[in-house]
Design an enzyme around this catalytic site. Structure first.
Site, mmCIF file in Angstrom:
data_model
loop_
_atom_site.group_PDB
_atom_site.id
_atom_site.type_symbol
_atom_site.label_atom_id
_atom_site.label_comp_id
_atom_site.label_asym_id
_atom_site.label_seq_id
_atom_site.Cartn_x
_atom_site.Cartn_y
_atom_site.Cartn_z
ATOM 1 N N GLU A 1 1.531 -65.111 -63.752
ATOM 2 C CA GLU A 1 2.614 -64.286 -64.316
ATOM 3 C C GLU A 1 2.741 -64.573 -65.800
ATOM 4 O OE1 GLU A 1 5.761 -62.725 -61.518
ATOM 5 O OE2 GLU A 1 6.430 -64.687 -62.177
ATOM 6 N N ASN B 1 10.435 -60.853 -55.241
ATOM 7 C CA ASN B 1 11.290 -61.887 -55.833
ATOM 8 C C ASN B 1 12.580 -61.222 -56.296
ATOM 9 O OD1 ASN B 1 12.461 -63.965 -57.234
ATOM 10 N ND2 ASN B 1 10.976 -63.971 -58.925
ATOM 11 N N GLY C 1 9.181 -58.437 -59.219
ATOM 12 C CA GLY C 1 10.559 -58.863 -59.475
ATOM 13 C C GLY C 1 11.502 -57.678 -59.465
ATOM 14 N N HIS D 1 8.604 -70.851 -61.132
ATOM 15 C CA HIS D 1 8.753 -69.557 -61.807
ATOM 16 C C HIS D 1 9.088 -69.816 -63.277
ATOM 17 C CE1 HIS D 1 10.305 -65.666 -63.018
ATOM 18 N NE2 HIS D 1 9.630 -65.169 -62.003
HETATM 19 P P1 PGA Z 1 9.151 -58.354 -62.932
HETATM 20 O O1 PGA Z 1 9.368 -59.889 -62.527
HETATM 21 O O2 PGA Z 1 8.341 -57.717 -61.822
HETATM 22 O O3 PGA Z 1 10.542 -57.792 -63.024
HETATM 23 O O4 PGA Z 1 8.433 -58.341 -64.220
HETATM 24 C C1 PGA Z 1 8.341 -60.631 -61.971
HETATM 25 C C2 PGA Z 1 8.831 -62.052 -61.824
HETATM 26 O O5 PGA Z 1 9.492 -62.555 -62.746
HETATM 27 O O6 PGA Z 1 8.632 -62.704 -60.800
#
Ligand code: PGA
Length: 260
Positions: free
Chosen positions: A171, A8, A239, A102
């Protein structure tokens, strides 16, 4: 089943040249390790980079392990909805997956459970696989009811066949790297949440393990194997680390070494 790694990219990088640079780096690094067919990567760039990312992936060694996703879609297929991009437009650009719900869209753009449910239906009617994000803002007393409610809001009313076309990403918002004091969840505590999600999916569909469930939130090369190698997680949504080319190449190499 293949483990799924969702990249992402959020509002990054700043140009299509930088997007190509990331992909070129990944292409050359995946040649350094045997690319197994135990995993697939789904690149989700900003809309405007989708054509360039799709054509770059298609003409590179990444092709055999990669798919293209978007980060959002409109709930509607056409009409007076300024600024929106529909599922059928995405499909025409070779997009096969789309992130829906999200937490940044829920909390920063005010998307409701109802809107997310409509977007899941829009994805499905346009033959896109929705990657639906579920996660609590805090681990306070009612966090498990909260997850159950989010899951019901997203999926209630879908048929088993429709649910079988979805992917869920657990998440926890507090674990997303861009949030203040973020820290990754642990596999043991994330499993608790995944079991709640699976029980709601079972209640709606009447079937066990109807669709893949992934973990997302501060996934990096130091913890990816703990999550993706765990039997309860079907992959990870990455992310921040997915636009750091060396780090993401390392993540892919580690995932390729996980025994299925
Ligand atoms: P991160 O984000 O891996 O930077 O924690 C994950 C996301 O928000 O999809």
């Amino acid at each position: 089943m293949k483990k799924l790694i969702i990249a992402n990219w959020k509002l990054n990088p700043q140009s299509s040249a930088e997007a190509v640079d990331i992909l070129d780096f990944l292409s050359s690094s995946i040649q350094d390790f045997a690319v197994k067919d135990n995993f697939a990567v789904i690149f989700c760039p900003p809309y405007v980079f989708i054509p360039k990312v799709a054509s770059t992936v298609e003409s590179s060694p990444l092709r055999s392990i990669s798919h293209i996703g978007a980060q959002d879609l409109a709930a509607q297929d056409s009409g007076a909805f300024t600024g929106e991009v529909s599922g059928s437009m995405l499909t025409r650009f070779g997009v096969q997956y789309v992130i829906v719900g999200h937490s940044e869209r829920r909390y920063k753009m005010g998307e409701t459970d109802e809107a997310i449910h409509e977007k899941i239906k829009a994805a499905l009617r346009n033959e896109l696989v929705p990657i639906v994000c579920i996660g609590e803002a805090d681990r306070d007393g009612n966090w498990n009811d909260f997850i159950r409610g989010q899951c019901e809001g997203a999926f209630m009313g879908l048929t088993g066949a429709e649910l079988a076309q979805c992917i869920v990403a657990y998440e926890p918002v507090w674990a997303i790297s861009s949030n203040p004091n973020a820290k990754p969840d642990t596999p043991d505590s994330a499993v608790e949440a995944v079991r709640i999600i699976r029980s709601v999916l079972r209640r709606i569909s009447g079937e066990d393990n109807i669709c893949p469930v992934l973990y997302g939130g501060s996934v990096s090369s130091s913890n990816v194997v703990d999550f993706v190698g765990h039997p309860e997680f079907d992959g990870a949504l990455v992310g921040g680390a997915s636009v750091k080319k060396e780090e993401f190449a390392k993540i892919l190499r580690l995932v390729s070494e996980i025994k299925s």
